[in-house]
Write a protein that holds these residues in place. Structure first.
Motif, PDB file in Angstrom:
ATOM      1  N   UNK A  91     -33.180   2.929 -10.632  1.00 16.54           N
ATOM      2  CA  UNK A  91     -33.714   3.824 -11.662  1.00 16.54           C
ATOM      3  C   UNK A  91     -34.592   3.022 -12.630  1.00 16.54           C
ATOM      4  N   UNK A  92     -35.698   3.619 -13.046  1.00 14.03           N
ATOM      5  CA  UNK A  92     -36.667   2.863 -13.837  1.00 14.03           C
ATOM      6  C   UNK A  92     -36.871   3.395 -15.258  1.00 14.03           C
ATOM      7  N   UNK A  93     -36.066   4.361 -15.696  1.00 14.99           N
ATOM      8  CA  UNK A  93     -36.311   4.982 -16.989  1.00 14.99           C
ATOM      9  C   UNK A  93     -35.535   4.349 -18.141  1.00 14.99           C
ATOM     10  N   UNK A  94     -34.583   3.468 -17.830  1.00 15.76           N
ATOM     11  CA  UNK A  94     -33.751   2.890 -18.891  1.00 15.76           C
ATOM     12  C   UNK A  94     -34.270   1.515 -19.305  1.00 15.76           C
ATOM     13  N   UNK A  95     -35.515   1.485 -19.712  1.00 18.10           N
ATOM     14  CA  UNK A  95     -36.157   0.212 -19.997  1.00 18.10           C
ATOM     15  C   UNK A  95     -35.736  -0.395 -21.330  1.00 18.10           C
ATOM     16  N   UNK A  96     -34.986   0.327 -22.156  1.00 21.21           N
ATOM     17  CA  UNK A  96     -34.608  -0.182 -23.464  1.00 21.21           C
ATOM     18  C   UNK A  96     -33.209  -0.802 -23.493  1.00 21.21           C
ATOM     19  N   UNK A  97     -32.465  -0.723 -22.387  1.00 20.14           N
ATOM     20  CA  UNK A  97     -31.083  -1.228 -22.408  1.00 20.14           C
ATOM     21  C   UNK A  97     -30.870  -2.397 -21.441  1.00 20.14           C
ATOM     22  N   UNK A  98     -31.923  -2.849 -20.779  1.00 25.38           N
ATOM     23  CA  UNK A  98     -31.937  -4.127 -20.097  1.00 25.38           C
ATOM     24  C   UNK A  98     -30.976  -4.339 -18.939  1.00 25.38           C
ATOM     25  N   UNK A  99     -30.739  -5.635 -18.654  1.00 23.56           N
ATOM     26  CA  UNK A  99     -29.972  -6.042 -17.476  1.00 23.56           C
ATOM     27  C   UNK A  99     -28.515  -5.609 -17.525  1.00 23.56           C
ATOM     28  N   UNK A 100     -27.905  -5.648 -18.691  1.00 21.53           N
ATOM     29  CA  UNK A 100     -26.470  -5.358 -18.786  1.00 21.53           C
ATOM     30  C   UNK A 100     -26.120  -3.969 -18.271  1.00 21.53           C
ATOM     31  N   UNK A 101     -27.051  -3.030 -18.443  1.00 21.95           N
ATOM     32  CA  UNK A 101     -26.788  -1.661 -18.020  1.00 21.95           C
ATOM     33  C   UNK A 101     -27.496  -1.307 -16.714  1.00 21.95           C
ATOM     34  N   UNK A 102     -28.615  -1.940 -16.435  1.00 16.48           N
ATOM     35  CA  UNK A 102     -29.335  -1.650 -15.200  1.00 16.48           C
ATOM     36  C   UNK A 102     -28.874  -2.522 -14.033  1.00 16.48           C
ATOM     37  N   UNK A 123     -27.496   3.313 -12.471  1.00 16.90           N
ATOM     38  CA  UNK A 123     -27.791   3.089 -13.881  1.00 16.90           C
ATOM     39  C   UNK A 123     -27.847   4.408 -14.659  1.00 16.90           C
ATOM     40  N   UNK A 124     -27.218   4.406 -15.819  1.00 18.23           N
ATOM     41  CA  UNK A 124     -27.240   5.580 -16.670  1.00 18.23           C
ATOM     42  C   UNK A 124     -26.197   6.630 -16.343  1.00 18.23           C
ATOM     43  N   UNK A 125     -25.473   6.461 -15.246  1.00 16.11           N
ATOM     44  CA  UNK A 125     -24.421   7.409 -14.857  1.00 16.11           C
ATOM     45  C   UNK A 125     -23.071   6.749 -15.113  1.00 16.11           C
ATOM     46  N   UNK A 126     -22.218   7.385 -15.875  1.00 21.41           N
ATOM     47  CA  UNK A 126     -20.923   6.773 -16.184  1.00 21.41           C
ATOM     48  C   UNK A 126     -19.827   7.834 -16.231  1.00 21.41           C
ATOM     49  N   UNK A 127     -18.608   7.362 -16.035  1.00 16.19           N
ATOM     50  CA  UNK A 127     -17.434   8.229 -16.072  1.00 16.19           C
ATOM     51  C   UNK A 127     -16.627   7.928 -17.326  1.00 16.19           C
TER      52      UNK A 127
END
Length: 215
Positions: free
Chosen positions: A61-72, A93-97
């Protein structure tokens, strides 16, 4: 950086990436359609996703450019450690439970709202095993070199930079990563993504940035 950009022509414009991770040999390169690269002050990571996989666009996923490596590309980063591992695929990335078991998609706020100071979740670090340690010299000694004919002016490439690397959730084939101050890479037994940074060998990153590679 990613293959999309605002006009779908790449970010940067013309940026393309090739890998031999899924092509069956050192000289057999295949274009990777979905990938992303994050450059931070203390860490950088590059993830290439199997173009034959059904979820390559979700893992990369390429839309989470503000939260960097830790989340992507979440990983058990260890300062000064360089290793290649087998590992589970990360969550998309960006999907969580949540604690209540509800699956949620994170909505990244616009830059106009200021810095992101809190997050509603912590990314799950994929399990890894069968790690092979490396010295940093082993990773960088394989970097490609080029000779410059006498009488010509060498051109400096933007490829390659000294930064920290990632031990990221991944799928694909074996490789290693490293850098001046942190970490390692993992390889997954699944079919999602190949994540790495800091080494040179089997991924060609073309377009405007020259050559970047993964082992």
């Amino acid at each position: 950086m990613d293959p999309h950009g605002a006009d779908q022509r790449g970010n940067p414009l013309g940026g393309v990436l090739f890998s031999n991770a899924w092509a069956g040999g050192a000289e057999n390169y295949k274009q990777v359609i979905e990938w992303h690269n994050f450059m931070g002050a203390g860490v950088f990571c590059l993830k290439a996703c199997d173009p034959a996989g059904p979820d390559d666009d979700k893992y990369c996923e390429h839309i989470y450019d503000r939260i960097g490596c830790s989340y992507n590309a979440p990983a058990a980063y260890v300062d000064g450690v360089f290793e290649s591992c087998l590992g589970d695929n990360q969550d998309f990335p960006g999907i969580y439970t949540g604690a209540d078991g509800q699956v949620t998609t994170y909505k990244q706020p616009p830059e106009s709202l200021g810095a992101i100071t809190t997050m509603p979740y912590q990314p799950k670090v994929p399990a890894s095993s069968s790690c092979t340690p490396y010295q940093s010299a082993q990773l960088y000694s394989g970097a490609p070199s080029a000779s410059v004919p006498v009488g010509t002016t060498p051109v400096t490439s933007a490829a390659g930079s000294s930064a920290t690397s990632s031990r990221a959730a991944a799928a694909g084939s074996s490789r290693a990563s490293g850098s001046s101050s942190a970490a390692a890479a993992t390889q997954s037994a699944g079919n999602g993504a190949l994540a790495n940074s800091g080494s040179f060998a089997s991924v060609v990153f073309g377009g405007l940035l020259g050559l970047v590679a993964l082992l």
